[in-house]
Write a protein that holds these residues in place. Structure first.
Motif, short mmCIF file in Angstrom:
data_model
loop_
_atom_site.label_atom_id
_atom_site.label_comp_id
_atom_site.label_asym_id
_atom_site.label_seq_id
_atom_site.Cartn_x
_atom_site.Cartn_y
_atom_site.Cartn_z
N GLN A 1 1.29 4.11 -2.97
CA GLN A 1 0.97 5.44 -2.85
C GLN A 1 1.91 6.32 -3.20
O GLN A 1 1.81 7.18 -3.91
N ARG A 40 0.77 -1.24 -0.02
CA ARG A 40 -0.10 0.06 -0.05
C ARG A 40 0.72 1.22 0.14
O ARG A 40 0.52 2.33 -0.66
N ALA A 41 1.92 1.36 0.90
CA ALA A 41 3.00 2.46 0.63
C ALA A 41 3.62 2.41 -0.48
O ALA A 41 3.60 3.64 -0.99
N ILE A 85 5.17 10.26 2.54
CA ILE A 85 4.30 9.16 2.12
C ILE A 85 4.36 8.05 3.11
O ILE A 85 5.53 7.75 3.51
N ARG A 96 1.77 6.25 -6.91
CA ARG A 96 0.85 7.22 -7.38
C ARG A 96 1.34 8.75 -7.33
O ARG A 96 1.24 9.50 -8.55
#
Length: 418
Positions: A227, A223-224, A349, A230
């Motif tokens: 992120q 997920r990190a 992030i 993106r």
């Protein structure tokens, strides 16, 4: 001719030894760096192993340790092979020098016997005066001088050959001792490598048995990573839009100027979405410089070990994708730009500071910085410090580094110096 051949042989042996010493020196430097990296990863491994709970970081450190020890064993094998070649060459050189020395001594002994045999028959003076004319007398005198000089040269070359022979024997003995020490070191490394591989198997087995927990940890990491991905893509899209807008404005300005001067407007060339990043002369120069330094770019930290490589990683039945390198380094190590460029963006992030630097159509990403010493829009130079690396709760310091060309990720291994 014999003396010339001998002199050339001695010179060749010296040059041959010099070339070998250069190669050996490179291997020695590489082995010293590997020892340094192994020591650092061992220290880091001790930190991650203090808790009885098996972690991914421990597995990554073990993988890095195994890779480094395998590389060290390969380096030792290369040194042993070089020494074998050098030992064989020294044996051949010793045999050649011994044969030449024997021949020189034989020739010298023959000259001495000839001189002693003819010494009582007539003196040098009588030999000269017995000539039929002045011309012949002069030639006989020169012959006696040359004969004497040749004897002196022969004695000198015998001495030089003996010294060269002695040096080669000493080199041979030194080579044999070095080879013996290397083989001992090799056996030691193989033993430690077997232990590390055994420990790695146990860690993998333990992690696989905790597959649910492992998937949760990896899911959090993914997920990190998503992120970060993106954020990078959004930043590059913004850079592309700005570059495209600037190129269009410049094209319109050029066309307006041409019309005002009564000239034909310059033709516009179609460019791809990402190639517009190198549309300006400055960006094109940066891109060209970046490409010309492929394989020679410095690392983002002065010392470090790769614990997670680029691409798909497999842990048991679980796979994990990585867009760059995760590099373990010293606590509070300085993070540096791998090439000149402009700081494009600074973001946070998943609780980790990220710096993004643009180099024409290329981008480099530096994640997990504890402190940042640059600002957005600032121009940086190669190896300029941009911040310091952060550490986790176990004191493990790692930086995540990515390299992009436009919207596509690149394997840092193809760009950074080996």
């Amino acid at each position: 001719m014999k003396l010339l051949r001998l002199a050339l042989t001695i010179i060749f042996l010296g040059l041959y030894s010099f070339s070998f010493s250069q190669t050996r020196a490179e291997l020695e430097r590489r082995k010293a760096q590997l020892n340094k990296d192994i020591e650092m990863i061992n220290s880091s491994l001790q930190k991650t192993s203090t808790d009885k709970k098996v972690t991914l970081k421990e597995l990554n450190a073990l993988k890095a340790q195994i890779r480094l020890r395998e590389e060290k064993i390969k380096t030792i094998n290369s040194e042993v092979r070089l020494l074998d070649v050098e030992i064989n060459q020294n044996v051949n050189n010793i045999r050649s020098l011994q044969n030449q020395l024997d021949q020189l001594k034989k020739d010298y002994a023959a000259m001495i016997r000839f001189a002693q045999k003819n010494q009582g028959a007539y003196s040098k003076l009588m030999y000269v005066f017995a000539a039929q004319d002045f011309n012949q007398a002069y030639k006989r005198l020169k012959y006696l001088q040359q004969f004497s000089e040749y004897r002196i040269k022969q004695a000198k070359y015998i001495d030089e050959t003996q010294n060269a022979l002695k040096g080669k024997v000493n080199s041979l003995n030194k080579n044999k001792n070095e080879k013996s020490n290397l083989l001992v070191d090799q056996q030691k490394e193989k033993k430690v490598l077997d232990q590390a591989e055994d420990k790695q198997s146990k860690v993998v087995k333990s992690l696989t048995s905790q597959e649910r927990k492992l998937r949760q940890d990896l899911s959090q990491k993914q997920r990190a990573a998503a992120q970060l991905d993106r954020a990078i893509r959004a930043a590059i899209e913004r850079e592309i839009a700005l570059a495209k807008k600037k190129a269009e404005e410049e094209a319109r300005a050029a066309a307006a100027k041409a019309r005002a001067e009564g000239k034909e407007a310059p033709a516009t060339t179609s460019t791809s979405r990402t190639s517009v990043l190198a549309a300006t002369p400055e960006a094109a120069k940066l891109s060209a410089g970046f490409v010309s330094n492929r394989g020679k770019l410095p690392w983002p930290v002065a010392n470090g070990v790769i614990t997670e490589s680029y691409g798909t990683q497999k842990i048991g039945n679980i796979t994990k994708d990585n867009n760059g390198w995760t590099i373990r380094t010293n606590t509070s190590a300085s993070v540096r730009a791998v090439f000149e460029g402009t700081v494009s963006r600074i973001v946070e992030i998943a609780g980790k500071n990220v710096v993004m630097i643009r180099h024409g159509e290329f981008f480099t990403i530096y994640q997990n910085l504890k402190s940042i010493s640059v600002s957005a829009g600032q121009k940086v130079t190669t190896k300029q410090t941009i911040g310091t690396v952060g550490s986790d709760e176990d004191g493990v310091s790692e930086i995540h580094f990515e390299l992009w060309k436009g919207m596509e990720t690149q394997n840092p291994g193809s760009w950074l110096a080996n």
